[in-house]
Design a protein around this motif. Structure first.
Motif, PDB file in Angstrom:
ATOM      1  N   VAL A   1       0.716  -1.164   0.113  1.00 44.02           N
ATOM      2  CA  VAL A   1       0.006   0.034  -0.042  1.00 44.02           C
ATOM      3  C   VAL A   1       0.946   1.480   0.057  1.00 44.02           C
ATOM      4  CG1 VAL A   1      -1.746   1.333   1.197  1.00 44.02           C
ATOM      5  CG2 VAL A   1      -1.739  -1.071   1.202  1.00 44.02           C
ATOM      6  N   ILE A   2       0.760   2.110  -1.031  1.00 46.94           N
ATOM      7  CA  ILE A   2       1.260   3.156  -1.011  1.00 46.94           C
ATOM      8  C   ILE A   2       0.530   4.417  -0.927  1.00 46.94           C
ATOM      9  CG2 ILE A   2       2.736   4.691  -2.679  1.00 46.94           C
ATOM     10  CD1 ILE A   2       3.557   2.465  -4.338  1.00 46.94           C
ATOM     11  N   ARG A   3       0.802   5.318   0.209  1.00 49.90           N
ATOM     12  CA  ARG A   3       0.080   6.376   0.806  1.00 49.90           C
ATOM     13  C   ARG A   3       0.725   7.698   0.559  1.00 49.90           C
ATOM     14  NH1 ARG A   3      -2.564   4.042   5.890  1.00 49.90           N
ATOM     15  NH2 ARG A   3      -3.221   6.311   6.471  1.00 49.90           N
TER      16      ARG A   3
ATOM     17  N   HIS B   1       0.164  26.010   4.454  1.00 53.38           N
ATOM     18  CA  HIS B   1       0.930  25.538   3.447  1.00 53.38           C
ATOM     19  C   HIS B   1       1.079  24.094   3.441  1.00 53.38           C
ATOM     20  CE1 HIS B   1       2.914  29.465   1.718  1.00 53.38           C
ATOM     21  NE2 HIS B   1       2.063  29.861   2.851  1.00 53.38           N
ATOM     22  N   VAL B   2       0.682  23.262   2.110  1.00 57.32           N
ATOM     23  CA  VAL B   2       0.615  21.866   2.345  1.00 57.32           C
ATOM     24  C   VAL B   2       1.491  21.374   1.339  1.00 57.32           C
ATOM     25  CG1 VAL B   2      -0.973  19.776   2.237  1.00 57.32           C
ATOM     26  CG2 VAL B   2      -1.973  21.785   3.228  1.00 57.32           C
ATOM     27  N   GLN B   3       2.408  20.183   1.954  1.00 63.28           N
ATOM     28  CA  GLN B   3       3.341  19.632   0.990  1.00 63.28           C
ATOM     29  C   GLN B   3       2.959  18.322   0.837  1.00 63.28           C
ATOM     30  OE1 GLN B   3       6.049  20.914  -1.102  1.00 63.28           O
ATOM     31  NE2 GLN B   3       5.625  18.675  -1.754  1.00 63.28           N
ATOM     32  N   ASN B   4       2.562  17.837  -0.409  1.00 61.83           N
ATOM     33  CA  ASN B   4       2.339  16.171  -0.486  1.00 61.83           C
ATOM     34  C   ASN B   4       3.759  15.575  -0.573  1.00 61.83           C
ATOM     35  OD1 ASN B   4      -0.166  17.502  -0.733  1.00 61.83           O
ATOM     36  ND2 ASN B   4      -0.560  16.733  -2.867  1.00 61.83           N
ATOM     37  N   VAL B   5       3.680  14.464  -0.031  1.00 58.45           N
ATOM     38  CA  VAL B   5       4.919  13.462  -0.186  1.00 58.45           C
ATOM     39  C   VAL B   5       4.465  12.046  -0.449  1.00 58.45           C
ATOM     40  CG1 VAL B   5       7.051  12.732   0.955  1.00 58.45           C
ATOM     41  CG2 VAL B   5       6.181  14.916   1.369  1.00 58.45           C
ATOM     42  N   VAL B   6       5.091  11.471  -1.130  1.00 58.82           N
ATOM     43  CA  VAL B   6       4.859  10.007  -1.747  1.00 58.82           C
ATOM     44  C   VAL B   6       6.307   9.535  -1.791  1.00 58.82           C
ATOM     45  CG1 VAL B   6       3.876   8.350  -3.069  1.00 58.82           C
ATOM     46  CG2 VAL B   6       2.637  10.495  -2.790  1.00 58.82           C
ATOM     47  N   MET B   7       6.409   8.503  -0.878  1.00 61.24           N
ATOM     48  CA  MET B   7       7.637   7.557  -0.712  1.00 61.24           C
ATOM     49  C   MET B   7       9.009   8.682  -0.871  1.00 61.24           C
ATOM     50  SD  MET B   7       6.416   4.417  -3.400  1.00 61.24           S
ATOM     51  CE  MET B   7       7.997   3.691  -3.127  1.00 61.24           C
ATOM     52  N   GLY B   8       9.005   9.794  -0.106  1.00 62.05           N
ATOM     53  CA  GLY B   8       9.827  10.382  -0.161  1.00 62.05           C
ATOM     54  C   GLY B   8       9.996  11.530  -1.198  1.00 62.05           C
TER      55      GLY B   8
ATOM     56  N   GLU C   1      -4.475  10.100   9.787  1.00 63.83           N
ATOM     57  CA  GLU C   1      -3.063   9.785  10.080  1.00 63.83           C
ATOM     58  C   GLU C   1      -2.168  10.066   8.822  1.00 63.83           C
ATOM     59  OE1 GLU C   1      -5.678   6.204   8.641  1.00 63.83           O
ATOM     60  OE2 GLU C   1      -5.955   7.858  10.084  1.00 63.83           O
ATOM     61  N   ASP C   2      -2.640  10.459   7.761  1.00 66.18           N
ATOM     62  CA  ASP C   2      -2.015  11.069   6.584  1.00 66.18           C
ATOM     63  C   ASP C   2      -1.616  12.498   6.686  1.00 66.18           C
ATOM     64  OD1 ASP C   2      -1.922   8.432   5.865  1.00 66.18           O
ATOM     65  OD2 ASP C   2      -3.743   8.913   4.439  1.00 66.18           O
ATOM     66  N   LEU C   3      -2.075  13.303   7.824  1.00 63.98           N
ATOM     67  CA  LEU C   3      -2.006  14.600   7.815  1.00 63.98           C
ATOM     68  C   LEU C   3      -1.003  14.934   9.055  1.00 63.98           C
ATOM     69  CD1 LEU C   3      -2.700  17.400   6.712  1.00 63.98           C
ATOM     70  CD2 LEU C   3      -4.672  17.249   8.095  1.00 63.98           C
TER      71      LEU C   3
END
Length: 82
Positions: free
Chosen positions: A4-6, A20-27, A50-52
């Motif tokens: 599962v990639i979140r 300001h929101v920065q999205n990060v996936v697998m670094g 849990e993702d925020l």
């Protein structure tokens, strides 16, 4: 077995009231988007708690509420985040 990639969202509450929101996936950095407090409350309804990750700080990106900077540097505007 499945993997599962979140996406994780790192939100910074700035002294000027923007968030300001920065999205990060697998670094890897994804979108960086800027919200007013009101638009952040609407936006985060679609994000699992849990993702925020929210913290106070500063961001010197130069973007304004509604601005979105893509992972490739392209900047565009989303009026619903003003």
């Amino acid at each position: 077995m499945s993997i599962v990639i979140r996406m994780t969202f790192y939100a910074t509450e700035c002294p000027d009231g923007t968030i300001h929101v920065q999205n990060v996936v697998m670094g890897h950095l994804g979108q960086h988007h800027v919200h007013t407090k009101e638009s952040f409350q609407r936006w985060k309804k679609n994000v699992r708690d849990e993702d925020l990750k929210v913290s106070k700080g500063e961001c010197n990106c130069g973007l304004k509420p509604g601005d979105v900077k893509e992972y490739d540097g392209q900047v565009w505007h989303n009026k619903k985040w003003e």
